[in-house]
Scaffold this active site. Structure first.
Site, mmCIF file in Angstrom:
data_model
loop_
_atom_site.group_PDB
_atom_site.id
_atom_site.type_symbol
_atom_site.label_atom_id
_atom_site.label_comp_id
_atom_site.label_asym_id
_atom_site.label_seq_id
_atom_site.Cartn_x
_atom_site.Cartn_y
_atom_site.Cartn_z
ATOM 1 N N HIS A 100 0.813 -1.211 0.000
ATOM 2 C CA HIS A 100 0.000 0.000 0.000
ATOM 3 C C HIS A 100 0.853 1.271 0.000
ATOM 4 C CE1 HIS A 100 -3.720 2.345 1.004
ATOM 5 N NE2 HIS A 100 -4.266 1.344 0.380
ATOM 6 N N ASP A 161 -7.624 4.155 8.906
ATOM 7 C CA ASP A 161 -8.962 4.146 8.301
ATOM 8 C C ASP A 161 -9.189 2.913 7.439
ATOM 9 O OD1 ASP A 161 -9.791 6.544 9.436
ATOM 10 O OD2 ASP A 161 -8.954 7.740 7.818
ATOM 11 N N GLU A 272 -13.089 12.688 13.280
ATOM 12 C CA GLU A 272 -12.402 13.048 12.047
ATOM 13 C C GLU A 272 -13.203 14.162 11.367
ATOM 14 O OE1 GLU A 272 -11.054 10.180 9.238
ATOM 15 O OE2 GLU A 272 -10.018 8.943 10.726
#
Length: 522
Positions: A100, A161, A272
């Site tokens: 990632h 997340d 958030e």
């Protein structure tokens, strides 16, 4: 002149021929030496293209081989072998989890890529008690830890997340999400690590044992060791989540409410926010997942042509606490200054909330929109400069948010350990601002890669000119001078740790901080 040019061309051909001969002579020797290593797993020398790509989809560097380890010993044996080859060898090693990374950080051009997910077979060990924890492989995905933990009624305290990332990957950066204001990043919730250093040594480290290596590896961008095992702090897992979104038109009011919610004892477990610029039919899009508190007024709300700021909150609870939790939430929301008609609430199982991004991933994959370039830019902005930053960037440099979400929320520096390798702004409160753009391949318009990269560059140039004291999260630089500026006064410690634990610069070459066989500069 012509004779000189002819001589120069002949000389260059001779040099290049010598290099090619040297490579061709060494190449079989390197391959055969790797093939004879006493390991439980195996090397792959042919199907390498998967290891030459990552989530960023912008860089592609073919390795020489991919190691699929069956044990930590396989990794140590391989790294030690390369270490013993000395500085004359160009071989480097990159640990790859879920791939990632954004700019080729998990790649090793002409080197060895270690497929860390091959270690997933190592069993998780849960320890139940007053201070519960779990021992997991560095190649384990956080989503799997969540699933197994829920069987024991436990879960990690701090998340990212997106949960389909490896433990070693996030701990090598920091690991931030909306829980960080309370628990700190994931690197603040680790008791112990097992690490393979750049010398091929397997070292167990913690705050009390080999503490310099422990703190160096946490947020260390893979520079000092490969995380092969981690002991993660746990807490009782809730059953359900109240998931809430509200909107603001005024940025100062939005950030004031965010800071109030993340200071002291907050009702909420997750805070958030995100920026919305010129989006049509926004609230109607939310109706599939959220229920408007005032459906009539919500239907009348127009988001077209406006810059809006969404506050996203979550409260964890068990079903038998529903009545009490509803009163707490109502009391807390009544103290906020959001637009009343834009209150949206959803109630979902805990795992569904935490794994929410994966649901979006499935939808994007089905449309062929996941494996595209992702020119993300993640910044840590000091609280004192966030208004200046927002005024210039939102609605000025950026005129819409159609290329992807922009996250923004405050975190408290007191929850971060300054002994780790992560670099943050020099203020007690700072904001994560994440521009999570996706580019349309081959597009030359506003949704194309070049346009987004120019926007990113303009944002960084503004931060530099305005001297905002911004630091990059998931940093990416091209020169050691830029890295030196990034680390500032902590550069000397970073270099000392590199020379102690990976003196040949074998590990994580894709970060482009150190080059093998090139002296480090203090």
């Amino acid at each position: 002149m012509q004779r000189n040019m002819l001589f120069l061309r002949s000389f260059m051909i001779l040099v290049l021929s010598c290099i090619a001969i040297k490579i061709n002579l060494c190449f079989p020797n390197i391959l055969s030496s790797l093939k004879t290593l006493p390991i439980d797993g195996h090397f792959n020398f042919e199907q390498l293209h998967h290891a030459a790509k990552d989530f960023g989809n912008r860089y592609s560097f073919l390795p020489l081989a991919v190691l699929h380890p069956n044990s930590v010993s396989d990794i140590a044996t391989t790294v030690k072998h390369i270490w013993q080859m000395g500085p004359g060898s160009d071989l480097t090693v990159a640990a790859r989890g879920h791939g990632h990374s954004l700019q080729g950080q998990s790649q090793a051009h002409g080197g060895i890529v270690i497929n860390m997910k091959s270690l997933q077979g190592l069993k998780m060990q849960f320890h139940i008690g007053n201070l519960p924890y779990v021992d997991v492989s560095g190649g384990e995905l956080w989503i799997n830890i969540l699933r197994e933990g829920l069987k024991h009624g436990l879960a990690p305290k701090s998340w990212t997340d997106y949960l389909h990332l490896t433990v070693g990957g996030t701990l090598s950066n920091a690991g931030i999400s909306g829980q960080a204001f309370r628990h700190g990043p994931q690197i603040s919730n680790v008791h112990q690590l097992e690490v393979v250093t750049g010398k091929g040594e397997v070292v167990t480290c913690s705050e009390k044992q080999n503490s310099d290596l422990f703190h160096g590896v946490l947020g260390g961008l893979g520079q000092f060791g490969i995380i092969t095992r981690a002991r993660i702090s746990l807490e009782p897992a809730p059953e359900m989540v109240k998931w809430i979104r509200v909107l603001y038109t005024d940025f100062a009011t939005f950030t004031r409410d965010q800071e109030e919610l993340t200071s002291g004892e907050s009702t909420f477990d997750y805070v958030e926010g995100f920026v919305i610029i010129n989006r049509t039919g926004l609230l109607n899009n939310w109706r599939s997942s959220f229920n408007p508190q005032d459906p009539v007024q919500a239907r009348k709300f127009k988001s077209d042509g406006r810059t809006l700021f969404c506050l996203e909150l979550a409260k964890y609870f068990n079903r038998d606490e529903t009545a009490v939790v509803n009163r707490e939430i109502h009391s807390s929301l009544s103290q906020l200054n959001h637009i009343p008609s834009t209150l949206f609430v959803s109630e979902v199982p805990y795992i569904e909330f935490l794994d929410r991004v994966h649901i979006s991933e499935i939808k994007l994959r089905s449309k062929g929109l996941w494996e595209v370039p992702h020119p993300w830019l993640n910044l840590l902005v000091p609280r004192s400069k966030i208004q200046t930053f927002a005024q210039q960037v939102f609605g000025n440099i950026l005129t819409d948010t159609s290329n992807g979400p922009i996250l923004i929320y405050p975190v408290n520096k007191s929850k971060w350990d300054n002994r780790t390798s992560v670099v943050t702004p020099d203020e007690d409160v700072f904001y994560l601002v994440a521009f999570l753009s996706s580019a349309v391949p081959s597009s030359t318009g506003n949704d194309g890669l070049d346009h987004i990269l120019i926007q990113n560059k303009r944002i960084l140039e503004f931060c530099e000119i305005a001297r905002l004291g911004v630091k990059q999260y998931l940093p990416h630089y091209s020169t050691q001078g830029e890295w030196k500026a990034h680390f500032g006064s902590r550069w000397e410690v970073f270099v000392r740790r590199k020379s102690s634990y990976d003196p040949l610069a074998i590990l994580a070459p894709g970060q482009r901080i150190f080059q093998k066989a090139v002296p480090y500069s203090q």
